[in-house]
Design a protein around this motif. Structure first.
Motif, PDB file in Angstrom:
ATOM      1  N   PRO A   1      22.211  79.985  52.435  1.00 58.53           N
ATOM      2  CA  PRO A   1      22.080  79.306  51.135  1.00 58.53           C
ATOM      3  C   PRO A   1      21.744  77.822  51.244  1.00 58.53           C
ATOM      4  CG  PRO A   1      24.395  79.723  51.653  1.00 58.53           C
ATOM      5  CD  PRO A   1      23.582  80.459  52.678  1.00 58.53           C
ATOM      6  N   HIS A   2      22.093  77.192  52.353  1.00 59.00           N
ATOM      7  CA  HIS A   2      21.873  75.752  52.468  1.00 59.00           C
ATOM      8  C   HIS A   2      20.634  75.394  53.286  1.00 59.00           C
ATOM      9  CE1 HIS A   2      25.772  75.358  50.635  1.00 59.00           C
ATOM     10  NE2 HIS A   2      26.365  76.007  51.626  1.00 59.00           N
TER      11      HIS A   2
ATOM     12  N   GLN B   1      13.993  86.026  49.070  1.00 58.47           N
ATOM     13  CA  GLN B   1      14.872  85.021  48.483  1.00 58.47           C
ATOM     14  C   GLN B   1      16.304  85.525  48.306  1.00 58.47           C
ATOM     15  OE1 GLN B   1      13.800  83.839  44.478  1.00 58.47           O
ATOM     16  NE2 GLN B   1      12.758  85.778  44.082  1.00 58.47           N
TER      17      GLN B   1
ATOM     18  N   SER C   1      19.316  83.582  50.076  1.00 57.60           N
ATOM     19  CA  SER C   1      20.356  82.967  49.237  1.00 57.60           C
ATOM     20  C   SER C   1      21.748  83.408  49.668  1.00 57.60           C
ATOM     21  CB  SER C   1      20.121  83.327  47.768  1.00 57.60           C
ATOM     22  OG  SER C   1      18.901  82.787  47.301  1.00 57.60           O
ATOM     23  N   THR C   2      21.855  84.634  50.162  1.00 59.33           N
ATOM     24  CA  THR C   2      23.156  85.158  50.584  1.00 59.33           C
ATOM     25  C   THR C   2      23.560  84.655  51.964  1.00 59.33           C
ATOM     26  OG1 THR C   2      22.835  87.167  49.276  1.00 59.33           O
ATOM     27  CG2 THR C   2      24.457  87.269  51.065  1.00 59.33           C
TER      28      THR C   2
END
Length: 368
Positions: free
Chosen positions: A213-214, A205, A209-210
């Motif tokens: 992220p989308h 995760q 996320s880095t």
């Protein structure tokens, strides 16, 4: 003008290759001689009704071979070679059917191959429920399921199924697990969804996320299934092994993206007790059980006292809701040792006496 490189082997190299060819022929003859004896062993086992697969016997043979190894082969490579030899010979006695999470390319498959060797007949299942069902029904002799991650803890579905099925644990495999981002194109651009097992999504995760992220994070039944689906849509990516990338023709867009660089997953080898009873003590064993205690003050303290009294080390302790609506819990416990050891046997006897529920999930040698 530079000279063309010579393609002619030197006399010394040619002579060495002749030696290797001769040794290979000797090895092949000896392996087939061993296989003929294994077939006779299978006939005796069949007449006696003895188990065909004995992991303790495999471990004993490999340990004996390693003790006589003078090199230059390393002990771990000797172990891998002999595991394959014994797997091939066992297939002549009686092929072992092993249920694993599918499709091909999962870490469960890798764990099964490491434990049973490549001669095992793998049965690919859509989820852990099917692995347990195939094993409990006798459709497979053994099953291999993820039981615990060093990053995310217990695999809850496997814990629930161990509690509610007649199978027990007879072995374990610990794998270093690296998740790779796999995709049809060699780029991070345009990824709309990442598909993987929930445990893999959780363990990656931070990276996701880095870097994405989308992108939607979509849970599927296995990481190999996520890779298979990624091979059908250029906007999708999977989190899986290099084996899965090869299996489905995908690029490794990013390697080893799990948040914990030293991530390991432990897999349980399960079977029915009538297929294989608990292995005898090996000197380095784990005993797994699940218990519950009455919901009253001091109950958890009382649960741990027999372990302290008899000097038994607890290597894992995890709780799961009992789903009774009374705030009661099942406690999954791993102990260091084998029930045949007096101090472990006495501790288990006392535990059974104070528990409202007690089930021994299995006793098995500890893998490295």
């Amino acid at each position: 003008m530079s000279a063309e490189p010579s393609t002619v082997s030197s006399p010394d190299l040619a002579a060495l290759r002749v030696q290797i060819d001769a040794i290979d022929q000797e090895l092949l003859a000896l392996l087939n001689k061993r296989a003929h004896v294994a077939e006779q062993v299978g006939a005796v086992k069949r007449s006696e009704g003895s188990p065909f697969y004995r992991p303790d016997r495999v471990a004993q043979v490999i340990a004996k071979i390693q003790s006589r190894n003078t090199g230059p082969l390393r002990d771990e490579h000797v172990a891998a070679i002999w595991n394959e030899i014994m797997s091939a010979c066992l297939a002549l006695e009686a092929p072992q059917r092993v249920a694993v999470l599918g499709p091909a390319g999962t870490f469960s498959e890798e764990a099964a191959l490491q434990y049973f060797g490549s001669a095992a007949e793998l049965q690919y299942c859509a989820n852990f429920d099917e692995v347990f069902h195939a094993t409990a029904s006798g459709a497979a002799h053994f099953g291999v399921v993820g039981i615990e991650s060093s990053a995310e803890g217990g695999v809850t579905r496997s814990l629930d199924l161990l509690l509610n099925t007649p199978t027990h644990m007879v072995g374990s495999v610990s794998l270093a697990v690296q998740f790779n981002l796999l995709r049809l194109s060699d780029s991070l651009e345009g990824i709309e969804a990442v598909l993987a097992h929930p445990q893999a999504l959780a363990q990656c995760q931070g990276w996701l996320s880095t870097h994405l992220p989308h992108a939607e994070r979509r849970a599927v039944s296995s990481n190999a299934e996520g890779a298979r689906l990624a091979s059908t849509n250029p906007a999708w990516a999977g989190l899986a092994s290099e084996r899965a990338a090869t299996q489905f023709g995908l690029h490794l867009v990013a390697r080893s993206i799990q948040d914990n660089a030293h991530n390991r997953t432990r897999f349980a080898v399960i079977c029915l007790p009538e297929t294989l009873d608990a292995p005898p003590a090996s000197g380095k064993d784990c005993t797994s059980l699940v218990v519950s205690v009455p919901n009253r003050p001091g109950a958890l303290h009382d649960l741990l006292m027999p372990l302290k009294t008899h000097g038994v080390s607890m290597t894992r302790f995890e709780s799961r809701p009992a789903r009774t609506g009374q705030w009661e819990y099942y406690f999954y416990i791993d102990l260091d040792g084998h029930p045949s050891q007096p101090h472990v046997g006495k501790a288990l006897e006392e535990l059974r006496g104070i528990c409202a529920f007690y089930k021994l999930l299995g006793t098995y040698p500890v893998s490295a």
